[in-house]
Design a protein around this motif. Structure first.
Motif, PDB file in Angstrom:
ATOM      1  N   THR A  10       0.853  -1.174   0.000  1.00 28.13           N
ATOM      2  CA  THR A  10       0.000   0.000   0.000  1.00 28.13           C
ATOM      3  C   THR A  10       0.893   1.230   0.000  1.00 28.13           C
ATOM      4  OG1 THR A  10      -0.098   0.120   2.409  1.00 28.13           O
ATOM      5  CG2 THR A  10      -1.812  -1.160   1.322  1.00 28.13           C
ATOM      6  N   ASP A  11       0.324   2.364  -0.360  1.00 24.34           N
ATOM      7  CA  ASP A  11       1.079   3.603  -0.244  1.00 24.34           C
ATOM      8  C   ASP A  11       0.627   4.322   1.022  1.00 24.34           C
ATOM      9  OD1 ASP A  11      -1.431   4.428  -1.230  1.00 24.34           O
ATOM     10  OD2 ASP A  11      -0.552   6.221  -2.085  1.00 24.34           O
ATOM     11  N   SER A  12       1.399   5.302   1.458  1.00 24.09           N
ATOM     12  CA  SER A  12       1.129   5.957   2.737  1.00 24.09           C
ATOM     13  C   SER A  12      -0.177   6.749   2.739  1.00 24.09           C
ATOM     14  CB  SER A  12       2.291   6.879   3.123  1.00 24.09           C
ATOM     15  OG  SER A  12       2.464   7.872   2.124  1.00 24.09           O
ATOM     16  N   SER A  13      -0.661   7.153   1.570  1.00 27.50           N
ATOM     17  CA  SER A  13      -1.902   7.925   1.519  1.00 27.50           C
ATOM     18  C   SER A  13      -3.140   7.041   1.388  1.00 27.50           C
ATOM     19  CB  SER A  13      -1.855   8.911   0.346  1.00 27.50           C
ATOM     20  OG  SER A  13      -1.862   8.205  -0.877  1.00 27.50           O
ATOM     21  N   GLY A  14      -2.950   5.741   1.209  1.00 23.97           N
ATOM     22  CA  GLY A  14      -4.080   4.831   1.065  1.00 23.97           C
ATOM     23  C   GLY A  14      -4.712   4.876  -0.315  1.00 23.97           C
ATOM     24  N   ARG A  15      -4.023   5.403  -1.287  1.00 21.01           N
ATOM     25  CA  ARG A  15      -4.569   5.521  -2.639  1.00 21.01           C
ATOM     26  C   ARG A  15      -4.194   4.357  -3.552  1.00 21.01           C
ATOM     27  NH1 ARG A  15      -7.387   9.806  -3.871  1.00 21.01           N
ATOM     28  NH2 ARG A  15      -7.417  11.528  -2.416  1.00 21.01           N
ATOM     29  N   ARG A  16      -3.368   3.452  -3.055  1.00 18.21           N
ATOM     30  CA  ARG A  16      -2.990   2.291  -3.853  1.00 18.21           C
ATOM     31  C   ARG A  16      -2.873   1.088  -2.927  1.00 18.21           C
ATOM     32  NH1 ARG A  16       1.836   3.774  -5.764  1.00 18.21           N
ATOM     33  NH2 ARG A  16       2.866   2.924  -3.948  1.00 18.21           N
ATOM     34  N   ILE A  17      -3.423  -0.024  -3.392  1.00 13.13           N
ATOM     35  CA  ILE A  17      -3.244  -1.288  -2.687  1.00 13.13           C
ATOM     36  C   ILE A  17      -2.984  -2.361  -3.738  1.00 13.13           C
ATOM     37  CG2 ILE A  17      -5.709  -1.839  -2.638  1.00 13.13           C
ATOM     38  CD1 ILE A  17      -5.126  -3.124   0.171  1.00 13.13           C
ATOM     39  N   VAL A  18      -2.126  -3.286  -3.367  1.00 11.77           N
ATOM     40  CA  VAL A  18      -1.735  -4.348  -4.295  1.00 11.77           C
ATOM     41  C   VAL A  18      -1.867  -5.688  -3.593  1.00 11.77           C
ATOM     42  CG1 VAL A  18       0.161  -5.293  -5.652  1.00 11.77           C
ATOM     43  CG2 VAL A  18      -0.109  -2.827  -5.461  1.00 11.77           C
ATOM     44  N   LEU A  19      -2.355  -6.647  -4.319  1.00 12.30           N
ATOM     45  CA  LEU A  19      -2.353  -8.028  -3.863  1.00 12.30           C
ATOM     46  C   LEU A  19      -1.618  -8.851  -4.909  1.00 12.30           C
ATOM     47  CD1 LEU A  19      -6.022  -8.583  -2.687  1.00 12.30           C
ATOM     48  CD2 LEU A  19      -4.011  -8.334  -1.247  1.00 12.30           C
ATOM     49  N   ILE A  20      -0.754  -9.713  -4.443  1.00  9.46           N
ATOM     50  CA  ILE A  20      -0.098 -10.655  -5.341  1.00  9.46           C
ATOM     51  C   ILE A  20      -0.595 -12.023  -4.918  1.00  9.46           C
ATOM     52  CG2 ILE A  20       2.092 -11.564  -6.161  1.00  9.46           C
ATOM     53  CD1 ILE A  20       3.284  -8.793  -5.434  1.00  9.46           C
ATOM     54  N   VAL A  21      -1.339 -12.657  -5.801  1.00 10.06           N
ATOM     55  CA  VAL A  21      -1.989 -13.922  -5.475  1.00 10.06           C
ATOM     56  C   VAL A  21      -1.626 -14.976  -6.499  1.00 10.06           C
ATOM     57  CG1 VAL A  21      -3.931 -12.841  -4.276  1.00 10.06           C
ATOM     58  CG2 VAL A  21      -4.107 -13.304  -6.701  1.00 10.06           C
TER      59      VAL A  21
END
Length: 127
Positions: A10-21
């Motif tokens: 995630t980024d510190s501002s909460g504007r990006r989240i990533v999942l690697i599955v």
């Protein structure tokens, strides 16, 4: 879920989240981005996201990337905004040209002018 990532997902501002599955045998990199309202912050967010995607591609070269979210920008002013105006996001355009993504909405509905936002009197609209 593939655990033990050294990079923050995630980024510190909460504007990006990533999942690697991993869904045997395929690995997916799922990226969700919520764009900023101002152009400069959005360009920074897109640039950082492109750099992160490059890192994940290096770690998982065969992974399929699915990147979605609300970018708070349109790619085609003439189709996706009324009235059209010049507010292009150069960084997003750069990414689009670099990674050659598919805009599934535009692919399926090439001339649809359905907008997801409008002001009260509908004199301003965007998709």
């Amino acid at each position: 879920l593939i655990c033990g990532e050294s990079d923050p997902l995630t980024d510190s501002s909460g504007r990006r989240i990533v999942l690697i599955v991993e869904v045997n045998p395929v690995i997916f990199t799922l990226v969700n981005t919520y764009g900023c309202r101002d152009k400069k912050s959005n360009n920074t967010l897109f640039s950082e996201t492109e750099n992160k995607i490059g890192t994940w591609v290096t770690k998982y070269p065969a992974a399929k990337i699915i990147w979605g979210g609300d970018f708070n920008v349109v790619m085609n002013e003439n189709v996706d905004r009324w009235p059209p105006r010049d507010r292009g996001q150069k960084e997003l355009e750069h990414i689009w040209n670099h990674v050659d993504p598919v805009d599934i909405w535009r692919l399926k509905l090439p001339s649809d002018r359905a907008n997801s936002w409008s002001n009260k009197n509908t004199s301003l609209q965007s998709g």
